[in-house]
Write an enzyme that holds these catalytic residues in place. Structure first.
Site, mmCIF file in Angstrom:
data_model
loop_
_atom_site.group_PDB
_atom_site.id
_atom_site.type_symbol
_atom_site.label_atom_id
_atom_site.label_comp_id
_atom_site.label_asym_id
_atom_site.label_seq_id
_atom_site.Cartn_x
_atom_site.Cartn_y
_atom_site.Cartn_z
ATOM 1 N N HIS A 164 0.834 -1.211 0.000
ATOM 2 C CA HIS A 164 0.000 0.000 0.000
ATOM 3 C C HIS A 164 0.867 1.259 0.000
ATOM 4 O O HIS A 164 1.918 1.287 0.627
ATOM 5 C CB HIS A 164 -0.908 0.019 1.240
ATOM 6 C CG HIS A 164 -2.074 -0.907 1.112
ATOM 7 N ND1 HIS A 164 -3.241 -0.740 1.808
ATOM 8 C CD2 HIS A 164 -2.274 -1.998 0.346
ATOM 9 C CE1 HIS A 164 -4.091 -1.690 1.486
ATOM 10 N NE2 HIS A 164 -3.515 -2.476 0.608
ATOM 11 N N TYR B 9 -9.537 4.824 7.872
ATOM 12 C CA TYR B 9 -9.668 5.099 9.307
ATOM 13 C C TYR B 9 -10.750 6.165 9.434
ATOM 14 O O TYR B 9 -10.550 7.308 8.999
ATOM 15 C CB TYR B 9 -8.351 5.619 9.883
ATOM 16 C CG TYR B 9 -7.253 4.565 9.999
ATOM 17 C CD1 TYR B 9 -6.444 4.241 8.916
ATOM 18 C CD2 TYR B 9 -7.030 3.914 11.209
ATOM 19 C CE1 TYR B 9 -5.436 3.279 9.039
ATOM 20 C CE2 TYR B 9 -6.020 2.954 11.340
ATOM 21 C CZ TYR B 9 -5.239 2.646 10.250
ATOM 22 O OH TYR B 9 -4.241 1.699 10.372
ATOM 23 N N PRO C 6 -4.357 -0.626 19.150
ATOM 24 C CA PRO C 6 -4.070 -1.065 17.780
ATOM 25 C C PRO C 6 -4.108 0.029 16.709
ATOM 26 O O PRO C 6 -3.552 -0.174 15.635
ATOM 27 C CB PRO C 6 -5.144 -2.123 17.511
ATOM 28 C CG PRO C 6 -6.210 -1.894 18.521
ATOM 29 C CD PRO C 6 -5.564 -1.273 19.699
ATOM 30 N N LYS D 190 1.052 -0.693 15.332
ATOM 31 C CA LYS D 190 2.456 -0.719 15.735
ATOM 32 C C LYS D 190 2.893 -1.970 16.504
ATOM 33 O O LYS D 190 4.093 -2.241 16.616
ATOM 34 C CB LYS D 190 2.765 0.516 16.617
ATOM 35 C CG LYS D 190 2.762 1.804 15.864
ATOM 36 C CD LYS D 190 3.945 1.885 14.911
ATOM 37 C CE LYS D 190 3.714 2.866 13.803
ATOM 38 N NZ LYS D 190 4.034 2.401 12.482
ATOM 39 N N TYR E 38 3.517 6.305 10.770
ATOM 40 C CA TYR E 38 2.727 5.150 10.333
ATOM 41 C C TYR E 38 3.587 4.192 9.514
ATOM 42 O O TYR E 38 3.560 2.974 9.732
ATOM 43 C CB TYR E 38 1.530 5.626 9.502
ATOM 44 C CG TYR E 38 0.525 4.540 9.199
ATOM 45 C CD1 TYR E 38 -0.522 4.273 10.072
ATOM 46 C CD2 TYR E 38 0.625 3.765 8.045
ATOM 47 C CE1 TYR E 38 -1.451 3.275 9.815
ATOM 48 C CE2 TYR E 38 -0.291 2.765 7.773
ATOM 49 C CZ TYR E 38 -1.321 2.521 8.662
ATOM 50 O OH TYR E 38 -2.231 1.531 8.399
HETATM 51 P P1 FAD Z 1 2.180 -12.729 21.168
HETATM 52 O O1 FAD Z 1 1.764 -12.740 19.739
HETATM 53 O O2 FAD Z 1 1.159 -12.473 22.210
HETATM 54 O O3 FAD Z 1 2.897 -14.114 21.447
HETATM 55 C C1 FAD Z 1 3.234 -14.546 22.754
HETATM 56 C C2 FAD Z 1 3.188 -16.048 22.782
HETATM 57 O O4 FAD Z 1 3.612 -16.511 24.066
HETATM 58 C C3 FAD Z 1 1.774 -16.583 22.583
HETATM 59 O O5 FAD Z 1 1.767 -17.502 21.513
HETATM 60 C C4 FAD Z 1 1.421 -17.233 23.913
HETATM 61 O O6 FAD Z 1 0.588 -18.365 23.753
HETATM 62 C C5 FAD Z 1 2.802 -17.607 24.448
HETATM 63 N N1 FAD Z 1 2.895 -17.741 25.913
HETATM 64 C C6 FAD Z 1 2.325 -16.952 26.860
HETATM 65 N N2 FAD Z 1 2.646 -17.387 28.091
HETATM 66 C C7 FAD Z 1 3.442 -18.483 27.919
HETATM 67 C C8 FAD Z 1 4.081 -19.377 28.822
HETATM 68 N N3 FAD Z 1 3.967 -19.257 30.141
HETATM 69 N N4 FAD Z 1 4.823 -20.409 28.305
HETATM 70 C C9 FAD Z 1 4.949 -20.561 26.946
HETATM 71 N N5 FAD Z 1 4.350 -19.733 26.061
HETATM 72 C C10 FAD Z 1 3.612 -18.701 26.538
HETATM 73 N N6 FAD Z 1 0.186 -4.997 15.466
HETATM 74 C C11 FAD Z 1 0.676 -4.478 14.299
HETATM 75 O O7 FAD Z 1 1.888 -4.246 14.211
HETATM 76 N N7 FAD Z 1 -0.132 -4.216 13.222
HETATM 77 C C12 FAD Z 1 -1.467 -4.434 13.273
HETATM 78 O O8 FAD Z 1 -2.152 -4.233 12.262
HETATM 79 C C13 FAD Z 1 -2.026 -4.932 14.504
HETATM 80 N N8 FAD Z 1 -3.351 -5.157 14.621
HETATM 81 C C14 FAD Z 1 -3.827 -5.797 15.744
HETATM 82 C C15 FAD Z 1 -5.169 -6.067 15.797
HETATM 83 C C16 FAD Z 1 -5.682 -6.732 16.907
HETATM 84 C C17 FAD Z 1 -7.150 -7.027 16.954
HETATM 85 C C18 FAD Z 1 -4.812 -7.132 17.984
HETATM 86 C C19 FAD Z 1 -5.328 -7.892 19.181
HETATM 87 C C20 FAD Z 1 -3.460 -6.836 17.928
HETATM 88 C C21 FAD Z 1 -2.955 -6.170 16.826
HETATM 89 N N9 FAD Z 1 -1.606 -5.864 16.729
HETATM 90 C C22 FAD Z 1 -1.119 -5.249 15.586
HETATM 91 C C23 FAD Z 1 -0.680 -6.227 17.816
HETATM 92 C C24 FAD Z 1 0.078 -7.537 17.556
HETATM 93 O O9 FAD Z 1 -0.834 -8.581 17.251
HETATM 94 C C25 FAD Z 1 0.936 -7.927 18.760
HETATM 95 O O10 FAD Z 1 1.708 -6.809 19.126
HETATM 96 C C26 FAD Z 1 1.848 -9.130 18.469
HETATM 97 O O11 FAD Z 1 1.116 -10.330 18.494
HETATM 98 C C27 FAD Z 1 2.997 -9.244 19.486
HETATM 99 O O12 FAD Z 1 3.760 -10.394 19.245
HETATM 100 P P2 FAD Z 1 4.486 -11.140 20.442
HETATM 101 O O13 FAD Z 1 5.198 -12.307 19.814
HETATM 102 O O14 FAD Z 1 5.252 -10.176 21.250
HETATM 103 O O15 FAD Z 1 3.333 -11.649 21.398
HETATM 104 C C1 DHB Z 2 -5.113 -3.727 10.920
HETATM 105 C C2 DHB Z 2 -5.096 -3.506 12.271
HETATM 106 C C3 DHB Z 2 -4.753 -2.242 12.721
HETATM 107 O O1 DHB Z 2 -4.696 -1.991 14.033
HETATM 108 C C4 DHB Z 2 -4.446 -1.213 11.857
HETATM 109 O O2 DHB Z 2 -4.151 0.018 12.332
HETATM 110 C C5 DHB Z 2 -4.444 -1.475 10.520
HETATM 111 C C6 DHB Z 2 -4.783 -2.742 10.054
HETATM 112 C C7 DHB Z 2 -5.501 -5.068 10.435
HETATM 113 O O3 DHB Z 2 -5.759 -5.952 11.262
HETATM 114 O O4 DHB Z 2 -5.553 -5.256 9.217
#
Ligand code: FAD
Ligand code: DHB
Length: 385
Positions: free
Chosen positions: A72, A195, A287, A291, A379
């Site tokens: 994009h 947005y 969200p 980021k 962004y």
């Molecule tokens: P997580 O993905 O939470 O992974 C942590 C892992 O640790 C999990 O698999 C969990 O099961 C495991 N775990 C926990 N405790 C234990 C334990 N005791 N022993 C072993 N394993 C364990 N971010 C963006 O950059 N762009 C986006 O568009 C965006 N949109 C989002 C939309 C939604 C609806 C949501 C909820 C989040 C969004 N995010 C977005 C945020 C993004 O999804 C998270 O920041 C990302 O998943 C972080 O990755 P992580 O590996 O740090 O943590």
């Molecule tokens: C998505 C999630 C977001 O929080 C955002 O700012 C843009 C896109 C997504 O899930 O596609």
């Protein structure tokens, strides 16, 4: 059992760290409490900064991303019945890519296993020692201990790593709203993300592919999802995205629905002794602005670099600078996410004065090249130092 780096959590942060360390000849074991299917299908992020896609590509896990990711060059801000484009690439020289977190996780799991990596699912870490480094985990009814040189706490917001940092200082903000997110089998009604700010609340139109739409609605934090029939969701989305020129929202079967609370959170420092926190274990952003996943990626790039230096030359300089280096980028993203959330959501407690200020702020961003450039720069993502 012994490894060089024990990685708690097999989300994007833990899996990418394990991959990056492997490329430097450093052994790791990833311990993930959930099963593989769950981790590979958990709907979350979708928008990747160029720094994130560059790293996936440069380290050999970008093949499917290049084929299926949707590049994009801009986004739309919509309010008062009209759209205003922010031309991200014209303003910053950078692009962003829609490629779901589920797909990154699948690509990384497949690659780690193909490279002979040790990724254990249904292995829940129940304790750790950051000084004589080891982690204790339960798997298949047994409790085992993994000795290591370093521990990477990549276990998300509800994991066990952050509570193991004594004297941790936390900074937090809860928002008086949440996001109801849906996945729908219908062609997106837009090429670029929208947005939208409306008197009834924020809405976001994103996508997953040319056939699958991803949409979000601002709802209250205690919202009961059972009260949101598919018809009500589509009606509310159509109302919040409506324009004066008759733009149409395509409706289709909803295949997934969930509610996500919104919070800002930072833990300082991101290190205790030989334990390092990365990704959501150390910080959360609301969200808006996409980021979270991108910050998880930049943390583990910095951590992999620091561990590589330590193993290659014995120097601890980068490890000692890990927390400060990450926190500088984290706080920039915290501010941007807070700013974009506040700009676009309707705070039920806002006074009329505050609502007028918000509208003025939206008008300013939509009409000023300087303001759009600032939004675009944040962004599209600041460079990973
Ligand atoms: P997580 O993905 O939470 O992974 C942590 C892992 O640790 C999990 O698999 C969990 O099961 C495991 N775990 C926990 N405790 C234990 C334990 N005791 N022993 C072993 N394993 C364990 N971010 C963006 O950059 N762009 C986006 O568009 C965006 N949109 C989002 C939309 C939604 C609806 C949501 C909820 C989040 C969004 N995010 C977005 C945020 C993004 O999804 C998270 O920041 C990302 O998943 C972080 O990755 P992580 O590996 O740090 O943590
Ligand atoms: C998505 C999630 C977001 O929080 C955002 O700012 C843009 C896109 C997504 O899930 O596609």
């Amino acid at each position: 059992m012994r490894t060089q780096v024990a990685i708690i959590g097999g989300g994007p942060a833990g899996l990418l760290l394990s991959h990056l360390l492997h490329l430097q000849g450093i052994d790791s074991v990833v311990l993930e409490s959930r099963d593989r299917d769950y981790v590979e299908h958990r709907q979350r992020a979708g928008m990747l900064e160029q720094g994130t896609t560059d790293v996936l590509r440069e380290t050999g896990v970008g093949e499917r991303l290049d084929r299926e990711g949707l590049v994009h060059h801009g986004l739309e801000l919509r309010f008062g019945g009209a759209g205003h484009r922010v031309p991200l690439t014209d303003l910053t020289g950078r692009t962003v890519t829609v490629y779901a977190q589920t797909e990154i996780v699948k690509d990384l799991v497949a690659r780690r296993l193909a490279d002979g990596g040790d990724v254990r699912f249904e292995a829940e870490v129940v304790g750790l020692d950051a000084s004589a480094p080891s982690v204790t985990f339960r798997s298949g009814g047994e409790t085992r201990t993994l000795d290591c040189d370093y521990i990477a706490g990549c276990d998300g917001f509800h994991g066990v790593s952050r509570p193991a940092v004594p004297d941790v200082r936390t900074f937090e903000r809860e928002y008086p709203f949440a996001w109801l997110g849906i996945l729908a089998d219908v062609a997106p009604s837009t090429e670029e993300l929208i947005y939208a700010n409306h008197d009834r609340g924020f809405a976001l139109h994103s996508l997953r592919s040319p056939q699958v739409s991803r949409l979000y609605l601002q709802v209250s934090p205690d919202e009961d999802i059972a009260k949101w029939s598919d018809a009500r969701i589509w009606d509310e989305l159509a109302t919040r995205f409506a324009t004066d020129d008759g733009w149409k929202l395509h409706e289709g079967p909803i295949t997934g629905k969930s509610i996500t609370p919104m919070r800002s959170f930072v833990a300082e420092p991101l290190r205790h002794d030989r334990l390092f926190l990365a990704g959501d274990a150390g910080h959360i952003v609301p969200p808006t602005g996409a980021k979270g996943l991108n910050l998880a990626v930049s943390d583990v790039i910095v951590l992999a670099r620091a561990l590589s230096e330590r193993y290659a030359s014995g120097s601890q300089t980068l490890l000692d600078g890990y927390s400060d280096a990450c926190l500088r980028r984290v706080w920039r993203a915290e501010h941007f996410s807070y700013w974009m959330t506040t700009l676009l959501h309707v705070d039920p407690a806002a006074s009329d004065f505050e609502r007028r200020l918000q509208r003025s702020h939206l008008d300013y961003v939509a009409s000023s090249e300087a303001a759009k450039t600032s939004l675009a720069e944040n962004y599209a993502g600041l460079p990973i130092l």
